[in-house]
Design a protein around this motif. Structure first.
Motif, mmCIF file in Angstrom:
data_model
loop_
_atom_site.group_PDB
_atom_site.id
_atom_site.type_symbol
_atom_site.label_atom_id
_atom_site.label_comp_id
_atom_site.label_asym_id
_atom_site.label_seq_id
_atom_site.Cartn_x
_atom_site.Cartn_y
_atom_site.Cartn_z
ATOM 1 N N ARG A 141 7.941 5.952 -8.558
ATOM 2 C CA ARG A 141 7.398 5.694 -9.840
ATOM 3 C C ARG A 141 8.029 7.000 -10.817
ATOM 4 O O ARG A 141 7.718 6.459 -11.705
ATOM 5 N N LYS A 159 8.117 16.225 -17.129
ATOM 6 C CA LYS A 159 9.760 16.124 -17.018
ATOM 7 C C LYS A 159 10.747 15.396 -18.032
ATOM 8 O O LYS A 159 11.186 15.067 -18.723
ATOM 9 N N THR A 219 -3.894 0.642 -3.200
ATOM 10 C CA THR A 219 -4.081 0.820 -4.110
ATOM 11 C C THR A 219 -3.104 1.124 -4.656
ATOM 12 O O THR A 219 -3.655 0.467 -6.478
ATOM 13 N N ALA A 238 2.334 6.246 -2.529
ATOM 14 C CA ALA A 238 1.882 7.373 -1.278
ATOM 15 C C ALA A 238 1.697 6.472 -0.190
ATOM 16 O O ALA A 238 1.631 6.180 1.206
ATOM 17 N N GLU A 268 -3.752 6.825 -4.654
ATOM 18 C CA GLU A 268 -3.937 7.744 -5.466
ATOM 19 C C GLU A 268 -5.920 6.329 -5.667
ATOM 20 O O GLU A 268 -6.318 7.363 -6.742
ATOM 21 N N ARG A 285 3.369 2.401 -16.313
ATOM 22 C CA ARG A 285 3.502 2.200 -15.219
ATOM 23 C C ARG A 285 4.188 1.929 -14.475
ATOM 24 O O ARG A 285 4.131 2.370 -13.028
ATOM 25 N N LEU A 325 2.341 11.599 -19.101
ATOM 26 C CA LEU A 325 2.787 10.569 -19.161
ATOM 27 C C LEU A 325 2.820 9.829 -20.708
ATOM 28 O O LEU A 325 3.727 9.552 -20.810
ATOM 29 N N ASP A 366 1.935 -6.021 -4.840
ATOM 30 C CA ASP A 366 2.239 -7.245 -5.633
ATOM 31 C C ASP A 366 2.552 -7.198 -6.463
ATOM 32 O O ASP A 366 3.381 -7.725 -6.973
ATOM 33 N N GLU A 367 4.153 -5.850 -6.574
ATOM 34 C CA GLU A 367 5.082 -5.839 -6.900
ATOM 35 C C GLU A 367 6.190 -6.598 -6.477
ATOM 36 O O GLU A 367 5.941 -6.627 -5.230
ATOM 37 N N VAL A 376 1.311 13.461 -6.847
ATOM 38 C CA VAL A 376 1.950 12.597 -5.827
ATOM 39 C C VAL A 376 2.370 13.985 -4.489
ATOM 40 O O VAL A 376 1.478 13.382 -3.623
ATOM 41 N N ILE A 385 -3.360 -8.677 -2.666
ATOM 42 C CA ILE A 385 -3.977 -9.190 -1.745
ATOM 43 C C ILE A 385 -5.845 -9.574 -2.298
ATOM 44 O O ILE A 385 -5.612 -8.509 -3.218
HETATM 45 C C1 LIG Z 1 6.253 6.776 -15.869
HETATM 46 C C2 LIG Z 1 5.139 7.888 -14.165
HETATM 47 C C3 LIG Z 1 5.576 9.511 -14.769
HETATM 48 C C4 LIG Z 1 4.700 10.032 -13.023
HETATM 49 N N1 LIG Z 1 5.305 10.725 -12.890
HETATM 50 C C5 LIG Z 1 4.711 12.012 -12.078
HETATM 51 C C6 LIG Z 1 5.501 13.370 -11.517
HETATM 52 O O1 LIG Z 1 6.513 14.130 -12.413
HETATM 53 N N2 LIG Z 1 4.550 13.775 -10.742
HETATM 54 C C7 LIG Z 1 3.648 13.092 -9.967
HETATM 55 O O2 LIG Z 1 3.193 14.456 -8.958
HETATM 56 N N3 LIG Z 1 3.294 12.079 -10.128
HETATM 57 C C8 LIG Z 1 3.895 11.664 -11.088
HETATM 58 N N4 LIG Z 1 3.129 10.660 -11.279
HETATM 59 C C9 LIG Z 1 1.717 9.834 -10.830
HETATM 60 C C10 LIG Z 1 2.696 9.489 -9.304
HETATM 61 O O3 LIG Z 1 3.326 7.928 -9.441
HETATM 62 C C11 LIG Z 1 1.620 8.585 -8.542
HETATM 63 O O4 LIG Z 1 0.635 10.177 -7.949
HETATM 64 C C12 LIG Z 1 1.866 7.649 -7.254
HETATM 65 O O5 LIG Z 1 3.112 6.474 -7.100
HETATM 66 C C13 LIG Z 1 0.662 7.614 -6.690
HETATM 67 O O6 LIG Z 1 1.619 6.591 -5.811
HETATM 68 P P1 LIG Z 1 0.209 5.513 -4.504
HETATM 69 O O7 LIG Z 1 1.159 4.483 -3.521
HETATM 70 O O8 LIG Z 1 -1.487 5.760 -4.789
HETATM 71 O O9 LIG Z 1 0.734 4.295 -6.096
HETATM 72 P P2 LIG Z 1 1.671 3.290 -6.006
HETATM 73 O O10 LIG Z 1 2.257 3.960 -6.745
HETATM 74 O O11 LIG Z 1 1.106 2.705 -7.579
HETATM 75 O O12 LIG Z 1 1.377 2.470 -5.440
HETATM 76 C C14 LIG Z 1 0.280 1.159 -5.451
HETATM 77 C C15 LIG Z 1 0.335 0.111 -4.780
HETATM 78 O O13 LIG Z 1 -0.216 -0.817 -5.011
HETATM 79 C C16 LIG Z 1 0.403 -2.234 -5.062
HETATM 80 N N5 LIG Z 1 -0.871 -3.223 -5.183
HETATM 81 C C17 LIG Z 1 -2.411 -2.986 -5.962
HETATM 82 N N6 LIG Z 1 -3.211 -3.025 -5.646
HETATM 83 C C18 LIG Z 1 -2.888 -4.291 -4.593
HETATM 84 C C19 LIG Z 1 -3.271 -5.122 -4.013
HETATM 85 N N7 LIG Z 1 -4.501 -5.996 -4.672
HETATM 86 N N8 LIG Z 1 -2.001 -6.132 -3.511
HETATM 87 C C20 LIG Z 1 -0.936 -6.218 -3.093
HETATM 88 N N9 LIG Z 1 0.029 -4.486 -3.638
HETATM 89 C C21 LIG Z 1 -1.220 -4.165 -4.418
HETATM 90 C C22 LIG Z 1 0.063 -1.620 -6.839
HETATM 91 O O14 LIG Z 1 0.736 -2.670 -7.644
HETATM 92 C C23 LIG Z 1 1.044 -0.800 -6.822
HETATM 93 O O15 LIG Z 1 2.522 -1.599 -6.288
HETATM 94 C C24 LIG Z 1 3.731 9.505 -12.216
HETATM 95 C C25 LIG Z 1 3.601 8.460 -12.925
HETATM 96 C C26 LIG Z 1 4.144 6.901 -13.486
HETATM 97 C C27 LIG Z 1 3.436 5.806 -13.677
#
Ligand SMILES: Cc1cc2nc3c(=O)[nH]c(=O)nc-3n(C[C@H](O)[C@H](O)[C@H](O)COP(=O)(O)OP(=O)(O)OC[C@H]3O[C@@H](n4cnc5c(N)ncnc54)[C@H](O)[C@@H]3O)c2cc1C
Ligand code: SF4
Length: 810
Positions: free
Chosen positions: A43, A319, A107, A13, A275, A128, A154, A35-36, A287, A80
């Motif tokens: 993902r 999937k 995050t 996101a 999220e 995750r 999942l 942090d990854e 997503v 952070i």
């Molecule tokens: C295995 C799997 C399958 C999925 N399949 C689907 C699907 O089929 N369809 C669908 O719609 N969604 C699916 N999802 C969900 C989808 O991946 C998430 O909705 C999406 O990745 C959320 O995006 P995000 O950026 O909010 O969070 P994330 O992608 O989790 O990114 C957040 C990032 O921020 C980092 N972070 C957190 N805190 C800090 C900090 N303090 N400092 C620095 N970095 C930090 C985290 O480590 C991470 O890398 C799936 C998820 C997984 C795990």
């Protein structure tokens, strides 16, 4: 002075939002903390990485070049720890401070780990991140007992991934139905049957009370006292938004970071996306709405505030190959005014439930047939009045003209949920880049490059919009079983499926057709090296009767004459049979054999037995013959013994099935009297060496064969033939001739993976060939003796002759 924009979170996101900001006029210098340690990746596709369908590289969304080219500072592997809002700085885990003018919190979420005693033991994992996935891959091995706690999307995808890696997997779910948030009890039961048919055990309802073991996990204990042995445990029990940093900074936080319709938090300079957010009481786990959030936020932060985020209708798709599940909207049929319409076909594994409220779609569950998911999504989004469609709500009418069907869809409609690509984005890309293929759509928009469920819709759009639409090379076998050859090979191997019937029952429409059944039969034969249940009804008629059917309904009989060599005794028997059965025509073929034409089906077994010769397999998708010239034994130009080498080559490979008919030749010198350079595989004798050539043709297509390698000895030449032969058998699509195959794969790659492959790879190819050969039979005589299969696995050293590979054919 540029404004400092800091983004915390390098996930889907956060980076999607940055991509949107980059499209707007802006004055930001951007820093992203993640942090990854990985660059921005998809993902969603981790499930496919676990299942072996994609590699870590395949799922990268934005590589290092993207950060560099857009002037973005990427701080990867940096967490952070806190925000000082007064001084407007973020502080990382080492105490380093980075100032911001605007801050975006992205995050995401973390896997929720229930407080189960023993959950901290070794070999208990979550699913995750890419690191989690790689840790699972490092441990997964055939026979490993794996337990997955959680029967949601999942958990099931993790279970399937591990099972495809050979683990014995059990899914444990606390509720009495799988995916209970998306499916009703009936849909859950259909899903359970399908999951179990894949070989995954399902335990419902089970509450895990403890993880036991001494340091390492040995198993799970349930609240009812039962125990389950497990060497690996994956916890997929839900997610929790990452809100600690926001909470510590004093922002308003509920279950997630509270945001308004412009994704602003309680601090006007801090935004949140993804999220980690909570919007009007809703948190997110998929997503698609997060991409929409990103678009809105990009506008708000660049000062436009035209768009507002209006929340999201939940829509979920599983999937797992062959398990079609779609659920959208509400599944609660107990609400006042909600009507429920259902369809069930247990035989086909199809279940549909449509919920209506005031004649508008309220929710939908599709199991086993998800063709209409976009129609339902559109009905939900637009609130279409379905009064006139009440009789068709379970089987929505399809417009025969895909252009018209799509014309009604607004440009803002998301087509690819995994990558947040809208109809308008695709149309713009088609026009801007002149896209004519699906490959182009994937490259320029990312649509359909993830789970692939939107590819049908993207293709329709492409057909409707691109005047020069080009069909991509066919990747799926047929509509009975919509998987590519690659996927089918994985399915058969991973699932240990050994009959056409089983494959069609689990992954197809149960029935199959004339197109897919022979192909599946071939794939099974090739994968199991003949050690499988042969279904003769899945073969073509010629293979069923072991003879070539002619236009008058009689058959032609071609006995094998290895290398085109026969004996007076064989000729006498052929003559006797021809007389006795009134054979209307005896013909010498272009392949140096004798064809008895016009034999009645009822006479075939007697003819075979009286000939006392093996079948020449002139009717099958398999090894036909080796045509030879006279060679050094008699010919004054001959420099190699082509006749005996040809006989040996034919003896080694005869009776084996191939993707299409397979013809070979051996000639004793470059004069090429047996037309070796237009055969699928051939040897051309040189003074002191052999050239091995592949992929030639002289039929409907004409193609000069490519040089695979030049070697010194006959043993090396025969081994090179074995390697190419088995490689073609394993990697070509069914009905793909070697000349198309060589062009598709490329001779360099074929060389690298056959004659110049590492010895272990070569040995494996040869061992599989030997296994197939050991079980191969002469079709006319069940008792025929196969050759000694160990001959294949003596690797011949070839390094000394590599420098000759550029030699040209005469
Ligand atoms: C295995 C799997 C399958 C999925 N399949 C689907 C699907 O089929 N369809 C669908 O719609 N969604 C699916 N999802 C969900 C989808 O991946 C998430 O909705 C999406 O990745 C959320 O995006 P995000 O950026 O909010 O969070 P994330 O992608 O989790 O990114 C957040 C990032 O921020 C980092 N972070 C957190 N805190 C800090 C900090 N303090 N400092 C620095 N970095 C930090 C985290 O480590 C991470 O890398 C799936 C998820 C997984 C795990
Ligand atoms: S190819 Fe060479 S060896 Fe073979 S028959 Fe012709 S001339 Fe003789």
């Amino acid at each position: 002075m540029k404004q400092q924009l800091v983004v915390v979170g390098n996930g889907m996101a956060g980076v999607a939002c940055v991509e949107q900001i980059l499209k707007q006029p802006h004055e930001f210098e951007i820093t992203i903390f993640g942090d990854e340690t990985h660059v921005n990746y998809n993902r969603i596709m981790l499930s496919l990485v676990l299942a072996g369908e994609k590699s870590a590289d395949d799922i990268v969304l934005n590589g290092v070049d993207w950060y560099r080219d857009n002037g973005i500072k990427a701080k990867l592997g940096v967490r952070i720890a806190s925000i000082d809002r007064e001084r407007r700085v973020v502080i990382d885990q080492d105490g380093a401070e980075t100032p911001y003018d605007k801050l975006i919190l992205a995050t995401g979420s973390s896997a929720f780990i229930p407080p189960i005693p023993g959950v901290d033991k070794n070999n208990v994992h979550v699913f995750r991140t890419l690191d989690d996935t790689q840790a699972l891959l490092a441990k997964a091995r055939p026979g490993l007992k794996a337990a997955v706690i959680g029967g949601g999307l999942l958990g099931l995808e993790a279970a399937r991934g591990l099972q495809l890696r050979g683990c014995e997997v059990t899914v444990i779910h606390i509720m009495d139905s799988l995916m209970d948030r998306q499916l009703d009890a009936t849909g859950g039961a259909y899903l359970r049957r399908k999951i179990e048919s894949l070989g995954i055990r399902v335990l419902l309802p089970r509450q895990t009370a403890a993880v036991f073991g001494n340091g390492h996990v040995d198993g799970l204990r349930f609240a009812n006292g039962e125990e389950l042995e497990a060497e690996l445990v994956v916890i997929a029990a839900g997610i929790r938004p990452n809100v600690d940093v926001a909470r510590q900074a004093g922002l308003n936080v509920g279950r997630g970071i509270l945001v308004n319709d412009h994704l602003e938090t309680s601090d006007p300079d801090i935004f949140a996306v993804g999220e980690c957010t909570e919007h009007r009481g809703q948190t997110f786990g998929l997503v698609a709405p997060l991409y929409e959030q990103g678009r809105v936020l990009a506008q708000a932060i660049t000062g436009k505030r035209e768009k507002e985020f209006g929340g999201a209708t939940p829509a979920t798709k599983l999937k797992i190959m062959g398990v079609d599940i779609f659920s959208a909207g509400s599944i609660d049929d107990s609400q006042p005014g909600v009507e429920c319409v259902k369809f069930e076909d247990p035989g086909q594994g199809v279940y549909k439930q449509v919920l209506l409220k005031e004649n508008r779609l309220h929710g939908v569950i599709l199991v086993g047939d998800v063709e209409d998911e976009y129609t339902y999504t559109e009905w939900l989004r637009s609130g279409t009045d379905l009064t006139g469609l009440r009789r068709q709500v379970l089987f929505p009418p399809r417009d025969p003209d895909p252009g018209l069907e799509l014309a009604d869809m607004p440009d803002s409609e998301t087509i690819c949920g995994c990558n947040g690509v809208r109809k308008g984005d695709i149309i713009t890309a088609i026009h801007t880049h002149g896209i004519t293929t699906m490959k182009g759509i994937k490259e320029h928009t990312r649509a359909s490059s993830s789970c692939g469920s939107c590819s049908g819709l993207c293709e329709k759009l492409l057909r409707a919009v691109a005047p020069d639409f080009q069909q991509d090379t066919k990747t799926t076998l047929c509509s009975c079983i919509p998987f590519s050859y690659e996927q089918l090979r994985d399915i058969m191997r991973g699932q240990q499926l050994k009959s056409v019937e089983e494959v069609l029952a689990v992954y197809g429409n149960r029935k199959g057709c004339e197109v897919c059944k022979p192909a599946l039969s071939y794939l099974l034969d090739m994968i199991w090296c003949g050690d499988h249940e042969e279904d003769r009804s899945a073969r073509y008629i010629n293979d069923r009767v072991h003879a070539n059917i002619q236009k008058d309904g009689t058959f032609s009989v071609v006995p094998r004459m290895r290398g085109g060599v026969t004996t007076p005794d064989e000729l006498r028997r052929i003559a006797d049979v021809a007389d006795k059965y009134n054979v209307p025509m005896v013909k010498v073929t272009g392949s140096q054999r004798i064809d008895l034409l016009g034999i009645k089906k009822a006479d075939l077994p007697k003819v075979w037995s009286e000939l006392g010769m093996p079948s020449g397999q002139a009717y099958t998708k398999g090894v036909r013959m080796v045509k030879t010239c006279v060679g050094s034994e008699f010919c004054r130009f001959g420099v190699q013994d082509s006749t005996n080498t040809g006989i040996e080559l034919e003896r080694r490979l005869e009776n084996l099935f191939t993707p299409h008919k397979f013809k070979m030749a051996v000639v004793g010198c470059p004069r090429n009297c047996a037309e070796a350079t237009v055969k699928d595989l051939a040897l051309v004798g040189q003074d002191g060496s052999w050239q091995v050539v592949v992929g030639g043709a002289a039929g409907k297509s004409v193609r000069k064969a490519d040089l695979l390698i030049t070697v010194e000895t006959t043993e090396q030449a025969l081994e090179a033939c074995d390697l190419f032969f088995q490689y073609y058998r394993e990697n070509a699509n069914y009905l793909e001739r070697s000349y198309d195959f060589v062009e598709r794969i490329g001779i360099e790659k074929i060389r690298k993976e056959t004659v110049y492959a590492p010895d272990t790879d070569k040995r494996q190819l040869l061992e599989r060939l030997a296994r197939s050969k050991a079980l191969a039979k002469d079709a006319w005589s069940e008792g025929a003796q196969p050759v000694n299969p160990t001959q294949f696995v003596q690797i011949q050293p070839i390094a000394a002759t590599r420098n000759q590979e550029t030699a040209v054919l005469c």
